[in-house]
Scaffold this motif. Structure first.
Motif: not given
Lengths: 112, 115
Positions: A32-34, A51-59
């Motif tokens: 796990s990665f943060f 996450y493995s698939s990549g993730n986005e939160d706003g900018r």
């Protein structure tokens, strides 16, 4: 020794710019990665998990590349309030165990 | 509001003195941790505890001691054996501990300096 490496910066960017940070880790069994954000002399605060698939939160966009053992953080349309140190954190203990390793952080300064 | 409270915010230690840093949480978290941060350095784990009355050494436990008599409390003692104690100390907790996807919640830190 299990390492987590980050470019210390500082990254000095103008408002509105896009900036990217990378972080490499040594243990291929890491689970796990943060990304955490830390303001000067304050406690770190979780920015986002990666996450493995990549993730986005706003900018903010985080990506994981297991083959090359690195994670990245992309910040678009930088704001003055984004100025902080960004810590890469990796659980290198494998499934079901705890071994969080913190990078030394990358310092970002967003300039007016 | 739920959270983690560290005290004091600033602490000064004389040579040969033991000092204790307080950490209390009301999040009902099982796991608690102590980290040390030096300028320009990453956080390094001193001790952690996953349940009451049990704790494990981290990477830099020498010169430190802890106790976990209550779920909500995890005090850290910096003993005289710690020759370079000046640093920013952070306490953290997580819901269960031992889960690879656990997120940490941090207290606001204690800056310890040597007189």
């Amino acid at each position: 020794r299990k390492e987590v490496e980050q470019d210390p910066g500082p990254f000095n960017v103008p408002e509105g710019a896009t900036v990217a940070f990378n972080c490499t880790y040594s243990n291929s069994a890491s689970q796990s990665f943060f990304w955490y954000r830390q303001d000067c002399r304050k406690e770190p605060k979780l920015l986002m998990s990666v996450y493995s698939s990549g993730n986005e939160d706003g900018r903010f966009t985080a990506q994981l590349n297991r083959a090359s053992q690195y994670i990245s953080l992309l910040i678009r349309d930088s704001k003055l309030s984004d100025s902080a140190t960004y810590l890469c954190v990796v659980n290198q203990g494998g499934a079901g165990s705890y071994q969080l390793t913190f990078g030394k952080g990358t310092k970002l300064s967003v300039i007016p | 509001d739920g959270g983690i409270t560290q005290s004091p915010k600033y602490l000064f230690r004389k040579e040969g003195q033991n000092v204790t840093l307080s950490c209390e949480q009301n999040l009902n978290h099982d796991a608690m941790y102590w980290y040390r941060q030096d300028p320009g350095q990453g956080l390094r784990l001193i001790y952690y505890s996953q349940i009451v009355n049990d704790f494990q050494k981290g990477d830099i436990a020498e010169g430190y001691s802890v106790s976990r008599e209550k779920k909500e409390s995890f005090p850290l003692t910096v003993t005289s054996a710690q020759k370079n104690p000046t640093a920013f100390y952070l306490c953290a907790s997580s819901p269960r501990g031992g889960s690879f996807n656990e997120k940490l919640f941090f207290g606001s830190g204690t800056q310890l300096s040597v007189l």
